[in-house]
Design a protein around this motif. Structure first.
Motif, PDB file in Angstrom:
ATOM      1  N   LYS A   1       0.804  -1.218   0.000  1.00 19.94           N
ATOM      2  CA  LYS A   1       0.000   0.000   0.000  1.00 19.94           C
ATOM      3  C   LYS A   1       0.835   1.265   0.000  1.00 19.94           C
ATOM      4  O   LYS A   1       0.348   2.335  -0.375  1.00 19.94           O
TER       5      LYS A   1
ATOM      6  N   ARG B   1      -2.069   1.102  -4.691  1.00 16.53           N
ATOM      7  CA  ARG B   1      -3.301   0.645  -4.048  1.00 16.53           C
ATOM      8  C   ARG B   1      -4.359   0.364  -5.102  1.00 16.53           C
ATOM      9  O   ARG B   1      -4.559   1.148  -6.020  1.00 16.53           O
TER      10      ARG B   1
ATOM     11  N   ASP C   1      -9.661  -3.760  -0.396  1.00 18.14           N
ATOM     12  CA  ASP C   1      -8.364  -3.696  -1.074  1.00 18.14           C
ATOM     13  C   ASP C   1      -7.963  -5.056  -1.645  1.00 18.14           C
ATOM     14  O   ASP C   1      -8.411  -6.108  -1.170  1.00 18.14           O
TER      15      ASP C   1
END
Length: 477
Positions: free
Chosen positions: A89, A93, A104
């Motif tokens: 991240k 992302r 995610d």
């Protein structure tokens, strides 16, 4: 007789998807005969295609909402984004809004699918290619089917060309359950902008009001449709003379603007969610919201609240934002028309009452649990406020006169409005008796019950409504 014909199809004959064709011949007796429809679909170049990302930097300014208009042979999210390396991240992302929150890659997001939209951000400029897919194999007989789950959906364009959202929705038997297309405002970092253009390689957010999923067909060829959707609030007048009216509200804070809220009445509307209402969009980076609440609906936050036509109503709005600073609320007072209807905005936190037919804005410093009430009455004796209140005197301090106004909730109420000095002695009574529900305003010129001017200093305004006391301090200069 059996005759074989051969023709050559060049690239210029193909559209963005390919070519749909058939042959029709007429025999000697005049009877036409046709072949079955055949399809030639474009292929992905051997070198692959690059997802047309344009931003990088790893900041909020570099977020993009994208979709892929191809059917991938291997649609694993980690495979598609393999050029970026391991999930990190701090470097990149990839996420998607589903089940009420952003998920995610590596934490529930596993694949990249046609018809779905995704968020993407990258710190470094690394290009993302794919070559293991095919163009959408859709045609006039078999359009792409977009599945809308109940509630908010982050959708993407499955075709390599732009689509007109209203044209698509108008073809659906569930069109009154499908909301507007909400797109990302990359300058404000908000989800408040409406659009009718579902862009290629991009997407947006759509609300499904049904408790069930809706299958929405996306034809490769769209023709004009008769009628279309019913009138939306944007197409309804703000003139309070009419039975059907809608007042748009614009909220501005810290340079961010939200034009997706408002209130009104319509003869075909209901108290619960219907076609004329719009719910608050999901939050992403910045959010600036003014909404009412309908507890009988599964997604109860209404940015646009249109109720059935009636002689009076109160809208109770809540304000929420992750921004700071003064908030400005605007409306077009001149569009409300020349009529006897009454429309007031009341801020119970500050005790401020605004006649919306005389003023076109209200500014306030937001507080915790900030509420704004709007009172409507078809005439001056038909207001039905949701509360009793003593409004803030204006001006305060004052030298000549100050305006004192109050709100009465119940149809028949016993009311007394008095002025006391700092020692608790009543020096004047400005109003008393039975009052109907409504908003009342009067002036105090700084005199006692003998019409003699009182000395400069601190005084207390006390309002009593059916035994309940409301008070505030005022200063005469």
């Amino acid at each position: 007789s059996n005759t074989t014909y051969q023709t050559t199809i060049d690239d210029a004959m193909l559209d963005e998807i390919g070519l749909e064709f058939y042959f029709e011949v007429t025999d000697a007796s005049g009877i036409p005969k046709a072949t079955a429809r055949k399809f030639i679909y474009r292929s992905i170049p051997t070198a692959g295609l690059m997802i047309p990302f344009t931003k990088f930097g790893g900041t909020k300014e570099s977020y993009e909402l994208f979709s892929i208009p191809y059917e991938l042979k291997n649609n694993s999210a980690s495979e598609v984004f393999k050029e970026l390396g391991a999930i990190d991240k701090s470097k990149w992302r990839l996420s998607r809004y589903q089940n009420g929150k952003n998920i995610d890659i590596g934490a529930g997001l596993t694949s990249i699918e046609q018809g779905k939209g995704y968020w993407f951000n990258r710190k470094e400029k690394v290009d993302v290619f794919f070559n293991n897919g095919t163009i959408t194999k859709a045609n006039q007989a078999t359009p792409f089917t977009l599945v809308l789950e109940s509630g908010w959906n982050q959708i993407g364009n499955p075709y390599p060309f732009n689509l007109d959202w209203d044209d698509i929705v108008n073809l659906s038997p569930s069109k009154n359950l499908i909301g507007k297309l909400i797109v990302f405002n990359a300058e404000q970092f908000t989800l408040t902008d409406e659009s009718n253009n579902l862009k290629v390689w991009s997407g947006g957010f759509v609300f499904n009001s049904s408790p069930q999923r809706i299958e929405l067909e996306l034809p490769v060829t769209l023709k004009s449709t008769a009628g279309g959707r019913k009138s939306t609030p944007d197409q309804i007048t703000s003139d309070l003379t009419n039975r059907d009216w809608f007042v748009p509200l614009t909220i501005t804070q810290a340079g961010i603007t939200n034009k997706a809220t408002g209130f009104g009445m319509h003869s075909e509307a209901t108290l619960s969610k219907d076609y004329f209402d719009e719910v608050v969009a999901p939050r992403f980076i910045n959010y600036l919201e003014l909404y009412t609440t309908r507890s009988d609906f599964f997604y109860p936050w209404f940015a646009r609240d249109v109720v059935a036509t009636r002689n009076s109503n109160t809208w109770e709005f809540s304000f929420e934002s992750n921004l700071t600073g003064l908030v400005e609320l605007n409306w077009a007072k001149d569009d409300l028309g020349t009529n006897s209807a009454q429309l007031f905005l009341f801020d119970p936190n500050a005790g401020v009452l605004v006649d919306m037919k005389k003023s076109d804005q209200y500014r306030f410093e937001p507080r915790m649990n900030q509420a704004l009430h709007i009172f409507y009455g078809a005439s001056d004796n038909e207001l039905s406020p949701s509360l009793n209140a003593l409004n803030a005197a204006w001006p305060n301090p004052f030298s000549g006169e100050t305006n004192l106004s109050f709100v009465v909730r119940e149809k028949v109420s016993k009311v007394a409005l008095s002025i006391f000095d700092i020692l608790g002695k009543k020096i004047n009574q400005l109003a008393g008796g039975e009052y109907n529900a409504g908003v009342y305003s009067l002036e105090w010129n700084g005199t006692d019950h003998n019409n003699q001017a009182v000395a400069a200093g601190l005084y207390v305004v006390r309002l009593e409504i059916n035994g309940f006391i409301y008070s505030q301090r005022i200063i005469k200069k």
